[in-house]
Design a protein around this motif. Structure first.
Motif, PDB file in Angstrom:
ATOM      1  N   ILE A  19       0.662  -1.215   0.319  1.00  0.00           N
ATOM      2  CA  ILE A  19      -0.296  -0.318  -0.190  1.00  0.00           C
ATOM      3  C   ILE A  19       1.029   1.031   0.033  1.00  0.00           C
ATOM      4  O   ILE A  19       0.961   2.126  -1.124  1.00  0.00           O
ATOM      5  N   LYS A  20       1.607   0.985   0.744  1.00  0.00           N
ATOM      6  CA  LYS A  20       2.659   2.463   0.314  1.00  0.00           C
ATOM      7  C   LYS A  20       3.524   2.845  -0.757  1.00  0.00           C
ATOM      8  O   LYS A  20       3.454   3.550  -1.043  1.00  0.00           O
ATOM      9  N   TRP A  22       2.293   1.966  -3.475  1.00  0.00           N
ATOM     10  CA  TRP A  22       0.924   2.529  -3.920  1.00  0.00           C
ATOM     11  C   TRP A  22       0.800   3.960  -4.196  1.00  0.00           C
ATOM     12  O   TRP A  22       0.790   4.719  -4.955  1.00  0.00           O
ATOM     13  N   THR A  23       1.224   4.717  -2.950  1.00  0.00           N
ATOM     14  CA  THR A  23       0.656   5.602  -2.537  1.00  0.00           C
ATOM     15  C   THR A  23       1.359   6.665  -2.470  1.00  0.00           C
ATOM     16  O   THR A  23       1.346   7.699  -2.100  1.00  0.00           O
ATOM     17  N   ASP A  24       2.863   6.648  -2.099  1.00  0.00           N
ATOM     18  CA  ASP A  24       3.653   6.863  -1.735  1.00  0.00           C
ATOM     19  C   ASP A  24       4.311   7.885  -3.389  1.00  0.00           C
ATOM     20  O   ASP A  24       4.582   9.050  -3.161  1.00  0.00           O
ATOM     21  N   GLY A  25       3.774   7.457  -4.719  1.00  0.00           N
ATOM     22  CA  GLY A  25       3.990   8.009  -5.812  1.00  0.00           C
ATOM     23  C   GLY A  25       4.895   7.875  -6.533  1.00  0.00           C
ATOM     24  O   GLY A  25       5.893   6.890  -6.349  1.00  0.00           O
ATOM     25  N   THR A  35      -1.153   6.693  -7.943  1.00  0.00           N
ATOM     26  CA  THR A  35      -1.007   7.036  -7.042  1.00  0.00           C
ATOM     27  C   THR A  35      -2.487   7.459  -6.612  1.00  0.00           C
ATOM     28  O   THR A  35      -3.018   6.931  -5.148  1.00  0.00           O
ATOM     29  N   ALA A  38      -4.512   4.775  -5.458  1.00  0.00           N
ATOM     30  CA  ALA A  38      -4.553   3.907  -5.073  1.00  0.00           C
ATOM     31  C   ALA A  38      -5.213   4.510  -3.524  1.00  0.00           C
ATOM     32  O   ALA A  38      -5.119   4.091  -2.324  1.00  0.00           O
ATOM     33  N   ARG A  39      -4.471   5.620  -3.572  1.00  0.00           N
ATOM     34  CA  ARG A  39      -5.744   6.646  -2.304  1.00  0.00           C
ATOM     35  C   ARG A  39      -7.024   6.308  -1.961  1.00  0.00           C
ATOM     36  O   ARG A  39      -7.468   6.377  -1.027  1.00  0.00           O
ATOM     37  N   GLU A  40      -7.239   7.041  -3.221  1.00  0.00           N
ATOM     38  CA  GLU A  40      -8.921   6.568  -3.489  1.00  0.00           C
ATOM     39  C   GLU A  40      -9.709   4.725  -2.336  1.00  0.00           C
ATOM     40  O   GLU A  40     -10.269   4.881  -2.372  1.00  0.00           O
ATOM     41  N   VAL A  42      -7.464   3.039  -0.819  1.00  0.00           N
ATOM     42  CA  VAL A  42      -7.284   3.501   0.884  1.00  0.00           C
ATOM     43  C   VAL A  42      -8.661   3.821   1.405  1.00  0.00           C
ATOM     44  O   VAL A  42      -9.356   3.385   2.304  1.00  0.00           O
TER      45      VAL A  42
END
Length: 79
Positions: A19-20, A22-25, A35, A38-40, A42
């Motif tokens: 998850i990190k 994917w969401t870190d960009g 990105t 992934a944030r959406e 979560v």
């Protein structure tokens, strides 16, 4: 689905690391979309934890497309 918890034997630490990642960009042609998605995802998992029937929507391509374009309108259409 990773944010919900893996149902395929993946331990929580590995799911958190993924998850990190994917969401870190990152960089690349579609990195911003990946990105954002992934944030959406979560955020959706957090929301769906209170309304489990929402998780069924993850297998509905029309619903996914509608939700994505509602949040990204012109960018999604124009690419």
């Amino acid at each position: 689905m990773l944010a919900r918890g893996s149902e395929y034997g993946m331990d929580d630490g590995e799911a958190t690391d993924r998850i990190k990642a994917w969401t870190d960009g990152a960089e690349g042609e579609y990195a911003d979309f990946a990105t954002a998605g992934a944030r959406e995802g979560v955020a959706f998992a957090t929301e769906a934890a209170h309304f489990p029937h929402l998780f069924d929507k993850l297998n509905d391509p029309a619903w996914l497309f509608s939700r994505f374009t509602a949040g990204h309108a012109e960018q999604a259409v124009a690419g």
